[in-house]
Design a protein around this motif. Structure first.
Motif, PDB file in Angstrom:
ATOM      1  N   LEU A  83       0.743  -1.053   0.014  1.00 37.45           N
ATOM      2  CA  LEU A  83       0.015  -0.015  -0.022  1.00 37.45           C
ATOM      3  C   LEU A  83       0.899   1.052   0.050  1.00 37.45           C
ATOM      4  O   LEU A  83       1.959   1.121   0.355  1.00 37.45           O
ATOM      5  CB  LEU A  83      -0.870   0.180   1.235  1.00 37.45           C
ATOM      6  N   GLU A  84       0.380   2.148  -0.429  1.00 33.06           N
ATOM      7  CA  GLU A  84       1.171   3.577  -0.784  1.00 33.06           C
ATOM      8  C   GLU A  84       0.259   4.697  -0.311  1.00 33.06           C
ATOM      9  O   GLU A  84      -0.856   4.880  -0.497  1.00 33.06           O
ATOM     10  CB  GLU A  84       1.849   3.652  -2.185  1.00 33.06           C
ATOM     11  N   GLN A  85       0.972   5.874  -0.191  1.00 36.35           N
ATOM     12  CA  GLN A  85       0.503   7.191  -0.328  1.00 36.35           C
ATOM     13  C   GLN A  85       1.435   7.885  -1.054  1.00 36.35           C
ATOM     14  O   GLN A  85       2.676   7.842  -1.020  1.00 36.35           O
ATOM     15  CB  GLN A  85       0.489   7.830   1.147  1.00 36.35           C
ATOM     16  N   THR A  86       0.855   8.831  -2.171  1.00 40.94           N
ATOM     17  CA  THR A  86       1.893   9.757  -2.822  1.00 40.94           C
ATOM     18  C   THR A  86       1.899  11.098  -2.708  1.00 40.94           C
ATOM     19  O   THR A  86       2.443  11.839  -3.401  1.00 40.94           O
ATOM     20  CB  THR A  86       1.560   9.372  -4.442  1.00 40.94           C
ATOM     21  N   SER A  87       1.152  11.745  -1.447  1.00 44.55           N
ATOM     22  CA  SER A  87       1.084  13.065  -1.213  1.00 44.55           C
ATOM     23  C   SER A  87       0.649  13.029   0.169  1.00 44.55           C
ATOM     24  O   SER A  87      -0.110  12.254   0.548  1.00 44.55           O
ATOM     25  CB  SER A  87       0.139  13.529  -1.965  1.00 44.55           C
ATOM     26  N   PRO A  88       1.353  14.118   0.933  1.00 46.14           N
ATOM     27  CA  PRO A  88       0.751  14.286   2.359  1.00 46.14           C
ATOM     28  C   PRO A  88      -0.686  14.696   2.372  1.00 46.14           C
ATOM     29  O   PRO A  88      -1.215  13.966   3.425  1.00 46.14           O
ATOM     30  CB  PRO A  88       1.658  15.537   2.677  1.00 46.14           C
ATOM     31  N   GLU A 108      13.260  16.749   6.874  1.00 46.44           N
ATOM     32  CA  GLU A 108      13.362  17.792   8.042  1.00 46.44           C
ATOM     33  C   GLU A 108      14.419  17.453   8.847  1.00 46.44           C
ATOM     34  O   GLU A 108      15.060  18.306   9.540  1.00 46.44           O
ATOM     35  CB  GLU A 108      11.964  18.365   8.285  1.00 46.44           C
ATOM     36  N   ARG A 109      14.274  16.113   9.379  1.00 47.18           N
ATOM     37  CA  ARG A 109      15.340  15.708  10.596  1.00 47.18           C
ATOM     38  C   ARG A 109      16.533  15.363  10.086  1.00 47.18           C
ATOM     39  O   ARG A 109      17.193  15.080  10.786  1.00 47.18           O
ATOM     40  CB  ARG A 109      14.454  14.733  11.485  1.00 47.18           C
ATOM     41  N   TRP A 110      16.435  15.021   8.631  1.00 47.93           N
ATOM     42  CA  TRP A 110      17.984  14.212   8.089  1.00 47.93           C
ATOM     43  C   TRP A 110      18.297  14.894   7.002  1.00 47.93           C
ATOM     44  O   TRP A 110      18.143  14.933   5.840  1.00 47.93           O
ATOM     45  CB  TRP A 110      17.640  12.788   7.574  1.00 47.93           C
ATOM     46  N   PRO A 111      19.326  16.186   7.307  1.00 45.55           N
ATOM     47  CA  PRO A 111      19.947  16.840   5.974  1.00 45.55           C
ATOM     48  C   PRO A 111      20.630  15.838   5.167  1.00 45.55           C
ATOM     49  O   PRO A 111      21.289  14.897   5.560  1.00 45.55           O
ATOM     50  CB  PRO A 111      21.024  17.719   6.892  1.00 45.55           C
ATOM     51  N   GLY A 112      20.288  16.118   3.660  1.00 47.24           N
ATOM     52  CA  GLY A 112      20.829  15.263   2.684  1.00 47.24           C
ATOM     53  C   GLY A 112      19.998  14.398   2.142  1.00 47.24           C
ATOM     54  O   GLY A 112      20.183  14.034   1.053  1.00 47.24           O
ATOM     55  N   LEU A 113      18.832  14.251   2.932  1.00 45.60           N
ATOM     56  CA  LEU A 113      17.786  13.254   2.329  1.00 45.60           C
ATOM     57  C   LEU A 113      16.882  13.897   1.442  1.00 45.60           C
ATOM     58  O   LEU A 113      16.475  15.254   1.796  1.00 45.60           O
ATOM     59  CB  LEU A 113      17.069  12.495   3.366  1.00 45.60           C
ATOM     60  N   ALA A 114      16.438  13.340   0.415  1.00 47.89           N
ATOM     61  CA  ALA A 114      15.529  14.054  -0.387  1.00 47.89           C
ATOM     62  C   ALA A 114      14.147  14.009   0.332  1.00 47.89           C
ATOM     63  O   ALA A 114      13.788  13.227   1.061  1.00 47.89           O
ATOM     64  CB  ALA A 114      15.151  13.188  -1.886  1.00 47.89           C
ATOM     65  N   PRO A 115      13.365  15.257  -0.199  1.00 47.27           N
ATOM     66  CA  PRO A 115      12.035  15.348   0.482  1.00 47.27           C
ATOM     67  C   PRO A 115      11.064  14.109   0.142  1.00 47.27           C
ATOM     68  O   PRO A 115      11.338  13.519  -0.813  1.00 47.27           O
ATOM     69  CB  PRO A 115      11.387  16.520  -0.149  1.00 47.27           C
ATOM     70  N   THR A 116      10.488  13.537   1.302  1.00 45.67           N
ATOM     71  CA  THR A 116       9.361  12.605   0.679  1.00 45.67           C
ATOM     72  C   THR A 116       8.381  12.689  -0.025  1.00 45.67           C
ATOM     73  O   THR A 116       7.775  13.706  -0.110  1.00 45.67           O
ATOM     74  CB  THR A 116       8.701  11.927   2.200  1.00 45.67           C
ATOM     75  N   LYS A 117       8.347  11.769  -1.242  1.00 45.93           N
ATOM     76  CA  LYS A 117       7.208  11.956  -2.251  1.00 45.93           C
ATOM     77  C   LYS A 117       6.625  10.805  -2.313  1.00 45.93           C
ATOM     78  O   LYS A 117       5.380  10.650  -3.075  1.00 45.93           O
ATOM     79  CB  LYS A 117       7.938  12.196  -3.802  1.00 45.93           C
ATOM     80  N   GLY A 134       2.929   8.250  12.829  1.00 48.53           N
ATOM     81  CA  GLY A 134       3.726   7.793  12.306  1.00 48.53           C
ATOM     82  C   GLY A 134       3.999   8.027  10.733  1.00 48.53           C
ATOM     83  O   GLY A 134       5.181   8.538  10.064  1.00 48.53           O
ATOM     84  N   THR A 135       2.843   8.017  10.083  1.00 45.30           N
ATOM     85  CA  THR A 135       3.017   8.358   8.704  1.00 45.30           C
ATOM     86  C   THR A 135       3.141   9.971   8.507  1.00 45.30           C
ATOM     87  O   THR A 135       3.884  10.263   7.429  1.00 45.30           O
ATOM     88  CB  THR A 135       1.642   8.101   8.183  1.00 45.30           C
ATOM     89  N   ALA A 136       2.535  10.811   9.281  1.00 38.49           N
ATOM     90  CA  ALA A 136       3.115  12.319   9.300  1.00 38.49           C
ATOM     91  C   ALA A 136       4.421  12.334   9.233  1.00 38.49           C
ATOM     92  O   ALA A 136       5.147  13.228   8.677  1.00 38.49           O
ATOM     93  CB  ALA A 136       2.228  12.884  10.260  1.00 38.49           C
ATOM     94  N   ARG A 137       5.343  11.547  10.278  1.00 39.50           N
ATOM     95  CA  ARG A 137       6.654  11.768  10.628  1.00 39.50           C
ATOM     96  C   ARG A 137       7.289  11.110   9.160  1.00 39.50           C
ATOM     97  O   ARG A 137       8.508  11.691   9.024  1.00 39.50           O
ATOM     98  CB  ARG A 137       7.123  11.133  11.691  1.00 39.50           C
ATOM     99  N   ALA A 138       6.789  10.165   8.508  1.00 34.80           N
ATOM    100  CA  ALA A 138       7.492   9.681   7.171  1.00 34.80           C
ATOM    101  C   ALA A 138       7.459  10.768   6.380  1.00 34.80           C
ATOM    102  O   ALA A 138       8.360  10.861   5.444  1.00 34.80           O
ATOM    103  CB  ALA A 138       6.478   8.508   6.692  1.00 34.80           C
ATOM    104  N   TRP A 139       6.358  11.534   6.424  1.00 32.71           N
ATOM    105  CA  TRP A 139       6.288  12.732   5.321  1.00 32.71           C
ATOM    106  C   TRP A 139       7.137  13.944   5.428  1.00 32.71           C
ATOM    107  O   TRP A 139       7.700  14.361   4.740  1.00 32.71           O
ATOM    108  CB  TRP A 139       4.871  13.086   5.072  1.00 32.71           C
ATOM    109  N   ASP A 140       7.565  14.150   6.892  1.00 38.50           N
ATOM    110  CA  ASP A 140       8.645  15.171   7.078  1.00 38.50           C
ATOM    111  C   ASP A 140       9.804  14.601   7.511  1.00 38.50           C
ATOM    112  O   ASP A 140      10.800  15.337   7.986  1.00 38.50           O
ATOM    113  CB  ASP A 140       7.903  16.174   8.314  1.00 38.50           C
ATOM    114  N   LEU A 141      10.073  13.242   7.131  1.00 40.30           N
ATOM    115  CA  LEU A 141      11.464  12.725   7.378  1.00 40.30           C
ATOM    116  C   LEU A 141      12.817  13.615   6.847  1.00 40.30           C
ATOM    117  O   LEU A 141      13.805  13.883   7.825  1.00 40.30           O
ATOM    118  CB  LEU A 141      11.588  11.430   6.997  1.00 40.30           C
TER     119      LEU A 141
END
Length: 190
Positions: free
Chosen positions: A11-16, A133-142, A124-131
């Motif tokens: 299963l997936e989400q593709t947008s916050p 922001e807490r990890w410099p260098g990671l691409a924004p969650t899509k 937890g899913t909300a934290r996946a969407w803003d992950l």
């Protein structure tokens, strides 16, 4: 060796905006990030949540393997506590190109059926969407994705759907039937 047919749903989400809220449970329930990687605590959560639903793939992991996994950039553990007692957790893992997997999610048996699961999954899913922001260098969650299977709790798939996750793949495979290990021998016997 006896086998059982196991259906796995991805299963997936593709947008916050896909994330649907859950009602907050009654009482003193908090969701807190476990910021210090702790193999002991993560193994406790894994074995305690998954012991009666046949989570076995990580039981043989060594301390060093747990530590290496937990120290990877973009791996986070968020824990639900009820009145100071761990009730369940969600483990997030950043992948390539802004994809975050909810690797594990669930509640200890004594806390199921009390509206904590929907709340924890939404947080937890909300934290996946803003992950990122807490990890410099990671691409924004899509994209946030997960899988559940017919061995998981009976309400798991419905909870994911109520939080806005959509099915994108289904597989059926024969797997060896394993004895439910529980967090320790004799806990929550069938």
């Amino acid at each position: 060796m006896t086998t059982i047919a196991v259906t796995t749903w991805s299963l997936e989400q593709t947008s916050p905006a896909d994330l649907l809220p859950a009602a907050a449970p009654e009482g003193d329930v908090r969701v807190v990030r476990s910021e210090t990687p702790s193999p002991e605590f993560s193994r406790f959560l894994y074995a305690s949540v998954g012991g009666d639903i046949r989570w076995t793939d990580r039981l043989g992991w060594s301390y060093d393997r747990w530590r290496a996994h937990l120290e990877r950039p973009g791996v986070e553990t968020w824990v639900a506590y009820e009145r100071g007692t761990p009730a369940g957790y969600v483990e997030l893992a950043a992948g390539d190109d802004g994809v975050v997997e909810i690797e594990y999610f669930g509640l200890l048996p004594a806390f199921r059926g009390r509206r904590i699961g929907g709340h924890l999954l939404a947080r937890g899913t909300a934290r996946a969407w803003d992950l990122a922001e807490r990890w410099p260098g990671l691409a924004p969650t899509k994209r946030v994705w997960l899988h559940t299977c017919s061995k998981d709790g009976e309400h798991a798939r419905d909870n994911y759907a109520r939080r806005g996750f959509r099915l994108f793949d289904t597989k059926v495979a024969e797997e060896p039937e394993v004895v439910t290990p529980g967090p320790w021998p004799g806990a929550f016997p069938a």
